[in-house]
Design a protein around this motif. Structure first.
Motif, mmCIF file in Angstrom:
data_model
loop_
_atom_site.group_PDB
_atom_site.id
_atom_site.type_symbol
_atom_site.label_atom_id
_atom_site.label_comp_id
_atom_site.label_asym_id
_atom_site.label_seq_id
_atom_site.Cartn_x
_atom_site.Cartn_y
_atom_site.Cartn_z
ATOM 1 N N ALA A 24 -22.473 20.523 36.094
ATOM 2 C CA ALA A 24 -21.630 20.395 34.906
ATOM 3 C C ALA A 24 -20.907 21.706 34.597
ATOM 4 N N LEU A 25 -21.569 22.821 34.827
ATOM 5 C CA LEU A 25 -20.956 24.120 34.526
ATOM 6 C C LEU A 25 -19.929 24.550 35.567
ATOM 7 N N LYS A 26 -19.912 23.896 36.739
ATOM 8 C CA LYS A 26 -18.921 24.253 37.765
ATOM 9 C C LYS A 26 -17.497 23.996 37.299
ATOM 10 N N ARG A 27 -17.316 23.154 36.317
ATOM 11 C CA ARG A 27 -15.973 22.896 35.794
ATOM 12 C C ARG A 27 -15.436 24.114 35.044
ATOM 13 N N ALA A 28 -16.339 24.916 34.491
ATOM 14 C CA ALA A 28 -15.914 26.079 33.712
ATOM 15 C C ALA A 28 -16.063 27.397 34.470
ATOM 16 N N TYR A 29 -16.984 27.455 35.421
ATOM 17 C CA TYR A 29 -17.283 28.702 36.129
ATOM 18 C C TYR A 29 -17.254 28.477 37.636
ATOM 19 N N PRO A 30 -17.141 29.562 38.403
ATOM 20 C CA PRO A 30 -17.320 29.451 39.855
ATOM 21 C C PRO A 30 -18.765 29.047 40.174
ATOM 22 N N PRO A 31 -19.035 28.514 41.365
ATOM 23 C CA PRO A 31 -20.368 27.974 41.670
ATOM 24 C C PRO A 31 -21.532 28.943 41.456
ATOM 25 N N ARG A 32 -21.375 30.197 41.885
ATOM 26 C CA ARG A 32 -22.494 31.143 41.743
ATOM 27 C C ARG A 32 -22.771 31.452 40.271
ATOM 28 N N ARG A 33 -21.729 31.650 39.501
ATOM 29 C CA ARG A 33 -21.924 31.925 38.076
ATOM 30 C C ARG A 33 -22.463 30.693 37.361
ATOM 31 N N ALA A 34 -22.047 29.508 37.786
ATOM 32 C CA ALA A 34 -22.572 28.277 37.200
ATOM 33 C C ALA A 34 -24.067 28.146 37.475
ATOM 34 N N ALA A 35 -24.498 28.547 38.683
ATOM 35 C CA ALA A 35 -25.922 28.480 39.017
ATOM 36 C C ALA A 35 -26.735 29.427 38.144
ATOM 37 N N TRP A 36 -26.277 30.659 38.005
ATOM 38 C CA TRP A 36 -26.995 31.618 37.165
ATOM 39 C C TRP A 36 -26.956 31.219 35.696
ATOM 40 N N SER A 37 -25.829 30.671 35.245
ATOM 41 C CA SER A 37 -25.728 30.224 33.856
ATOM 42 C C SER A 37 -26.662 29.057 33.594
ATOM 43 N N ALA A 38 -26.759 28.139 34.557
ATOM 44 C CA ALA A 38 -27.678 27.003 34.411
ATOM 45 C C ALA A 38 -29.117 27.501 34.326
ATOM 46 N N PHE A 39 -29.466 28.461 35.167
ATOM 47 C CA PHE A 39 -30.819 29.013 35.129
ATOM 48 C C PHE A 39 -31.086 29.696 33.788
ATOM 49 N N GLY A 40 -30.155 30.508 33.325
ATOM 50 C CA GLY A 40 -30.329 31.212 32.055
ATOM 51 C C GLY A 40 -30.422 30.278 30.863
ATOM 52 N N LEU A 41 -29.560 29.278 30.842
ATOM 53 C CA LEU A 41 -29.583 28.322 29.740
ATOM 54 C C LEU A 41 -30.873 27.518 29.735
ATOM 55 N N SER A 42 -31.285 27.050 30.907
ATOM 56 C CA SER A 42 -32.520 26.286 31.001
ATOM 57 C C SER A 42 -33.729 27.150 30.645
ATOM 58 N N ALA A 43 -33.736 28.393 31.090
ATOM 59 C CA ALA A 43 -34.838 29.299 30.760
ATOM 60 C C ALA A 43 -34.899 29.560 29.260
ATOM 61 N N ALA A 44 -33.754 29.720 28.623
ATOM 62 C CA ALA A 44 -33.734 29.957 27.177
ATOM 63 C C ALA A 44 -34.257 28.749 26.411
ATOM 64 N N VAL A 45 -33.823 27.568 26.810
ATOM 65 C CA VAL A 45 -34.259 26.356 26.099
ATOM 66 C C VAL A 45 -35.738 26.101 26.338
ATOM 67 N N HIS A 46 -36.153 26.115 27.601
ATOM 68 C CA HIS A 46 -37.556 25.841 27.894
ATOM 69 C C HIS A 46 -38.466 26.958 27.380
ATOM 70 N N GLY A 47 -37.998 28.193 27.463
ATOM 71 C CA GLY A 47 -38.788 29.306 26.936
ATOM 72 C C GLY A 47 -38.936 29.245 25.424
#
Length: 87
Positions: A24-47
């Protein structure tokens, strides 16, 4: 639920969440940044949700989401590298 089944569930859930969010984030960011953003967002929510439990359960619950997320992260970054190389 037996511990191995619970671990497989956590791994499958983490993979599903991270790959879907990165897609979903690939629409707004390049693939590598989307991957790191997904990890950060998921870590923040789950944490953050860990702190809704009793204090003595914080460490096991943190490990429950952190270990599978860290196991999925290299696969997510590998997929992002392949997508960025194909563009």
């Amino acid at each position: 639920m037996p511990l191995p089944a619970l671990g497989l569930f956590a791994l499958a859930y983490s993979g599903l969440v991270l790959f879907a969010l990165a897609h979903a984030l690939k629409r707004a960011y390049p693939p590598r940044r989307a991957a790191w953003s997904a990890f950060g967002l998921s870590a923040a929510v789950h944490g953050g949700t860990v702190f809704l439990a009793e204090p003595e359960r914080w460490v096991p619950l943190t490990l429950f989401w952190l270990v599978p997320h860290l196991l999925i992260l290299p696969l997510l970054l590998l997929a992002a590298r392949r997508q960025a190389g194909g563009q």
